[in-house]
Design a protein around this motif. Structure first.
Motif: not given
Length: 155
Positions: A25-31, A39-43, A125-134, A149-154
């Motif tokens: 990973l680049t330094p940006k990728g590490q961030k 975010w994932l830890t909280s979800q 890169k670094a994005n997560a897609w969450w799919l659910v099948q009930r 996306a990581p840049d949307l995480i406050v």
């Protein structure tokens, strides 16, 4: 069943003679990886299984999550979307599964599940897609729960 597709964060280009599997990973990728891991830890529930490609960049992406994970060689670059679904036990698994992998495979998995067609969808890169099948036997119970996306995480 929940299936979360997490593309590895930004990585360095391969140096001449360097194995693609050894790209870091680049330094940006590490961030990006740290932000998405926060975010994932909280979800993610504690019961979530985490499956990771053996490539260095995916291992570095999942590291900030600080959870146990399993390296799955069928998730390496160039993997077949069906192999990803088999590794995740989709849609019959009982617990959520987080897959940390690569393009174009993750985009192909998302396209196959959501459209029923083999297509090359882009997961950034670094994005997560969450799919659910009930219901495992009911493809109409499938939906896209979210894209982050990581840049949307406050922070």
């Amino acid at each position: 069943m929940d299936l979360i597709l997490w593309r590895h964060a930004e990585a360095h280009d391969a140096e001449p003679g360097q194995d693609d599997m050894e790209r870091a990973l680049t330094p940006k990728g590490q961030k990006q990886a740290r932000r998405m891991a926060d975010w994932l830890t909280s979800q993610l529930p504690d019961s979530c299984r985490i499956l990771v490609s053996p490539a260095l960049r995916t291992l570095q992406t999942v590291e900030p999550l600080k959870r146990k994970f399993k390296i799955v060689h069928d998730l390496a670059p160039g993997a077949d979307p069906e192999d990803v679904l088999m590794a995740a036990n989709w849609p019959n698994g009982r617990e959520p599964v987080l897959v940390v992998g690569h393009q174009p495979t993750l985009g192909q998995v998302a396209a196959l599940l959501l459209s029923g067609q083999p297509q090359d969808w882009q997961i950034k890169k670094a994005n997560a897609w969450w799919l659910v099948q009930r219901e495992a036997l009911d493809p109409y119970s499938l939906y896209l729960k979210g894209v982050m996306a990581p840049d949307l995480i406050v922070k």
